[in-house]
Design an enzyme around this catalytic site. Structure first.
Site, PDB file in Angstrom:
ATOM      1  N   LYS A  13      -8.963   8.432   3.361  1.00 36.78           N
ATOM      2  CA  LYS A  13      -9.047   7.125   3.301  1.00 36.78           C
ATOM      3  C   LYS A  13     -10.085   6.572   2.626  1.00 36.78           C
ATOM      4  O   LYS A  13     -10.274   5.939   1.560  1.00 36.78           O
ATOM      5  CB  LYS A  13      -8.484   6.184   4.333  1.00 36.78           C
ATOM      6  N   ARG A  88      -4.790  -2.877  11.591  1.00 38.52           N
ATOM      7  CA  ARG A  88      -4.211  -1.734  12.218  1.00 38.52           C
ATOM      8  C   ARG A  88      -2.997  -1.737  13.077  1.00 38.52           C
ATOM      9  O   ARG A  88      -2.516  -0.892  13.499  1.00 38.52           O
ATOM     10  CB  ARG A  88      -5.470  -1.414  13.337  1.00 38.52           C
ATOM     11  N   ARG A 127     -13.750  21.761  10.180  1.00 40.68           N
ATOM     12  CA  ARG A 127     -15.025  20.986   9.943  1.00 40.68           C
ATOM     13  C   ARG A 127     -16.218  21.534  10.819  1.00 40.68           C
ATOM     14  O   ARG A 127     -15.875  22.000  12.128  1.00 40.68           O
ATOM     15  CB  ARG A 127     -14.739  19.624  10.097  1.00 40.68           C
ATOM     16  N   ARG A 160     -17.725  19.450  16.273  1.00 41.91           N
ATOM     17  CA  ARG A 160     -17.629  18.321  16.924  1.00 41.91           C
ATOM     18  C   ARG A 160     -16.494  18.162  17.882  1.00 41.91           C
ATOM     19  O   ARG A 160     -15.468  18.565  17.556  1.00 41.91           O
ATOM     20  CB  ARG A 160     -18.077  17.052  16.283  1.00 41.91           C
ATOM     21  N   ARG A 171      -5.283  11.645  18.324  1.00 36.65           N
ATOM     22  CA  ARG A 171      -5.781  10.612  17.410  1.00 36.65           C
ATOM     23  C   ARG A 171      -4.444  10.397  16.642  1.00 36.65           C
ATOM     24  O   ARG A 171      -4.072   9.111  16.434  1.00 36.65           O
ATOM     25  CB  ARG A 171      -6.970  11.086  16.524  1.00 36.65           C
TER      26      ARG A 171
END
Length: 217
Positions: A13, A88, A127, A160, A171
């Protein structure tokens, strides 16, 4: 063009919002940008938000909405805007509709970046971040030449906590719970358009612009 961009974490996004807003010559407005601007500027809303953030609490909807209202009233947003990260949920969407009606306008389009959960997990779980310089690498799409070592500064690469698979899946669950009703809300209003958000960044932007040109031209 008054536009809202929605999509799950990892859909791209932020990147697409930047490209689309630039192409349309409208401001990209994200809740993160609004918060930072108010806090760093020392506005009354910023001070109020900072009190909640300093305690580790979520900033209440009414404070967020007041910041959004203030930002949408700015001169550069009068001819259009791209909202990223707001609304949201359905109550926020209803409030946004009322707010825009007060301004004598309405949303033109809600663009949904569509990507499946497994692709999101693949993107985010791969990542790796450098402990020294903060550079982000990806084990598949952008690997460092030596595993676990940053090519830029030689620092140690690590994953992370919010890039771990279990965190990402949580999430995604939260996103589905909060945003699935929002998608249905805008679909019922007839202003929702989905865009395939898989593949190279440039191709995704092209797909999005093909949809948007129907409204701009």
């Amino acid at each position: 063009m008054r536009l809202v961009l929605v999509g799950p974490p990892g859909a791209g996004k932020g990147t697409q919002a930047q490209f689309i807003a630039s192409n349309l010559s409208i401001p990209k407005i994200s809740t993160g940008d609004i918060f930072r601007a108010n806090v760093s500027g020392g506005t009354e809303l910023g001070k109020l938000a900072k009190e909640y953030m300093d305690r580790g609490d979520l900033v209440p909807d009414e404070v967020t909405i007041a910041m959004v209202r203030d930002r949408l009233s700015a001169p550069d947003a009068q001819e259009g805007f791209l909202l990223d990260g707001f609304p949201r949920n359905v109550p926020q969407a209803q409030t946004l509709n009322k707010m825009l009606a007060e301004f004598g306008t309405a949303l033109d389009l809600v663009l949904e970046l569509v990507v499946d959960d497994e692709e999101v997990v693949r993107r985010l779980a791969g990542r790796r971040t450098c402990r020294s310089c903060g550079k982000v690498w990806h084990v598949v799409f952008d690997p460092s030449s030596k595993e676990g070592v940053c090519d830029v500064c030689g620092g140690q690469l690590f994953q992370r906590d919010d890039d771990r698979e279990e965190t990402i899946r949580h999430r995604l669950e939260v996103y589905q719970q909060q945003t699935a009703p929002l998608i249905s809300f805008y679909a019922d209003e007839g202003i929702l358009h989905g865009v395939d958000a898989t593949g190279p960044v440039e191709e995704i932007t092209q797909r999005a612009m093909q949809v948007l040109r129907r409204y701009v031209d």
